[in-house]
Write an enzyme that holds these catalytic residues in place. Structure first.
Site, short mmCIF file in Angstrom:
data_model
loop_
_atom_site.label_atom_id
_atom_site.label_comp_id
_atom_site.label_asym_id
_atom_site.label_seq_id
_atom_site.Cartn_x
_atom_site.Cartn_y
_atom_site.Cartn_z
N GLU A 116 -3.83 13.72 3.31
CA GLU A 116 -2.43 14.09 3.04
C GLU A 116 -2.24 15.04 1.86
O GLU A 116 -1.41 14.79 0.98
CB GLU A 116 -1.58 12.83 2.86
CG GLU A 116 -1.66 11.90 4.06
CD GLU A 116 -0.87 10.60 3.89
OE1 GLU A 116 -0.29 10.39 2.84
OE2 GLU A 116 -0.86 9.81 4.85
N ASN A 155 -7.56 14.54 6.80
CA ASN A 155 -6.70 13.62 7.57
C ASN A 155 -5.25 13.76 7.11
O ASN A 155 -4.96 13.75 5.92
CB ASN A 155 -7.20 12.19 7.29
CG ASN A 155 -6.60 11.14 8.21
OD1 ASN A 155 -6.59 11.31 9.44
ND2 ASN A 155 -6.10 10.05 7.64
N HIS A 164 1.27 8.79 13.56
CA HIS A 164 2.27 7.73 13.35
C HIS A 164 3.56 8.19 14.01
O HIS A 164 4.25 9.06 13.49
CB HIS A 164 2.50 7.50 11.85
CG HIS A 164 1.32 6.88 11.16
ND1 HIS A 164 0.87 5.61 11.45
CD2 HIS A 164 0.50 7.35 10.19
CE1 HIS A 164 -0.16 5.33 10.69
NE2 HIS A 164 -0.42 6.37 9.92
N GLU A 198 -4.76 7.24 13.24
CA GLU A 198 -3.89 6.14 12.77
C GLU A 198 -2.76 5.90 13.77
O GLU A 198 -1.62 5.65 13.38
CB GLU A 198 -3.32 6.47 11.38
CG GLU A 198 -4.39 6.86 10.36
CD GLU A 198 -3.88 7.01 8.93
OE1 GLU A 198 -2.73 6.61 8.66
OE2 GLU A 198 -4.65 7.50 8.08
N ASP A 248 0.11 4.75 15.91
CA ASP A 248 1.04 3.66 16.19
C ASP A 248 2.39 4.27 16.59
O ASP A 248 2.64 5.45 16.34
CB ASP A 248 1.17 2.66 15.03
CG ASP A 248 1.65 3.25 13.72
OD1 ASP A 248 2.13 4.41 13.71
OD2 ASP A 248 1.56 2.56 12.69
#
Ligand code: NAG
Ligand code: NAG
Ligand code: NAG
Ligand code: NAG
Ligand code: NAG
Ligand code: NAG
Length: 356
Positions: free
Chosen positions: A163, A207, A243, A273, A275
């Site tokens: 990030e 990432n 996400h 990641e 979701d």
């Protein structure tokens, strides 16, 4: 005699951990293949999950988390972050990381290690001091050196920098202790240190979130990757965190374009990641839409040239990070509170089967 020999041999066999990049092949045929079995048959390297330390005493959770049929790869959700690994300068504590990685290795699951450098979850000794650039570069190298060596035989991949780009329209580099003290160079320094201290062959990833379609942020990341490749700064992969929110997730086509943006630069991609949060209270319409997002995202990874695998950011609704971070949202995972597989689970499973 034979028995004695066998008994004597057992402790050695069970304590000696196999080394990188070891993963057990699945026995076949399996009557009820889990997601990792199906993902491998479909051509991916793994289907994985993040695991947090807070649920390790929940037997039902653990029986699913360590079921290699479902998850061929495990990512420590928090255990390898800086504040836990180096809580005092130069004093390293691998307890929380090891709680996740050691049983994963025993279970024959690959590990994505997470992460070396981030603006978040840093220890106070680091954030409260006034560093000079050379001093902070030393801190960075020392941290990566120790953590990389400790997990030397463990990691299929490392999220080296997490990030680094901000949420402003132009996606500038995030103003944090790293950028403010070292300058943009901290990113490539982290990758160079990671290459120097990790096992040769470990995949080094950048990432980030909101790079799962072609936009200002993913274009900035792509420009960085291109520059690194041109100048020989080591980088092997880009992790698309994924996400998502029901109703606002990038489409299959948008995700395909994002994978392509990176893979044509010569790096692999992964959903790291995944979701899909929804507004509470939950209902069956929302769950069906959620299932579609999981399936579309997995399909984009399967169809992309260099997407190696999909990791869900935990699989069990009650341990998701979502409700704390996005009040009013939740149930973002693929197993519900009662450990029942949700429509999202079956949507992924059906999709993977269709590629067999
Ligand atoms: C592991 O998961 C598979 C697929 O869902 C299931 O068939 C199997 O029973 C599980 N194994 C254990 C030990 O729970
Ligand atoms: C290392 O971390 C664990 C888990 O947070 C903690 O219980 C333990 O006390 C720590 N060890 C030391 C020596 O600080
Ligand atoms: C860091 O620098 C700021 C501004 O110069 C100063 O106010 C602060 O007290 C310093 N902090 C430490 C821990 O030296
Ligand atoms: C992308 O960045 C440019 C400036 O570099 C800005 O003008 C534009 O508004 C941004 N686009 C979006 C969609 O934010
Ligand atoms: C179900 O949830 C969706 C998304 O949160 C919402 O828009 C819709 O109104 C809900 N439907 C019912 C019948 O409550
Ligand atoms: C879990 O099971 C209980 C008891 O059957 C039920 O009341 C509850 O609604 C279930 N929770 C979910 C998320 O399905």
């Amino acid at each position: 005699m034979k028995l004695t020999l066998l008994v004597a041999a057992l402790p050695a066999a069970s304590t000696a951990l196999p080394t990188w990049p070891w993963t057990k092949p699945h026995s076949k045929p399996l009557k009820y293949p889990g997601l990792d079995v199906l993902a491998k048959r479909a051509g991916l390297l793994y289907f994985g999950t993040a695991i947090d330390n807070v649920v390790l005493d929940n037997k039902q959770y653990i029986s699913i988390a360590r079921n290699r049929s479902e998850f061929g790869q495990v990512t420590p959700a928090n255990g390898q972050k800086w504040m836990y690994i180096e809580p005092t300068q130069g004093v390293f504590n691998y307890t929380l990381g090891d709680q996740i990685t050691v049983p994963a290795t025993r279970a024959g699951q690959l590990k994505r290690c997470h992460n070396f450098v981030w603006h978040n979850q840093l220890p106070e000794w680091l954030t409260s001091a006034n560093w000079t650039k050379p001093a902070l570069v030393k801190v960075l190298e020392n941290h990566i050196k120790h953590e990389a060596r400790h997990y030397y035989n463990d990691c299929y991949a490392w999220d080296v920098v997490n990030e680094a780009f901000d949420d402003d329209a132009a996606a500038s580099l995030r103003k944090d202790i790293w950028l403010d003290t070292i300058g943009a160079e901290y990113i490539e320094l982290a990758f160079k240190f990671a290459r120097k201290y990790t096992r040769p062959g470990t995949k080094l990833y950048y990432n980030d979130y909101a790079i799962e379609s072609v936009n200002n942020k993913s274009s900035k990341v792509a420009a960085m990757v291109k520059d690194f490749k041109k100048r020989g700064v080591p980088i092997d992969g880009v992790g698309l965190q994924a996400h998502y929110t029901v109703g606002r997730a990038p489409s299959y086509d948008a995700q395909m374009a994002a994978h392509k943006l990176f893979s044509r630069l010569g790096v692999e991609t992964a959903l790291t990641e995944l979701d899909v949060r929804l507004q509470l209270p939950d209902n069956s319409t929302a769950q069906a839409l959620q299932a579609q997002v999981y399936a579309d995202s997995t399909k984009a990874c399967l169809d992309a040239d260099d997407c190696v695998g999909v990791t869900v950011w935990d699989f069990w609704d009650p341990v998701s990070w979502v409700p704390d971070t996005f009040p009013g949202y939740g149930n973002a995972d693929i197993w519900d509170a009662n450990f029942t597989k949700k429509p999202a689970y079956y949507a992924i499973s059906d999709l993977l089967r269709s590629y067999d």
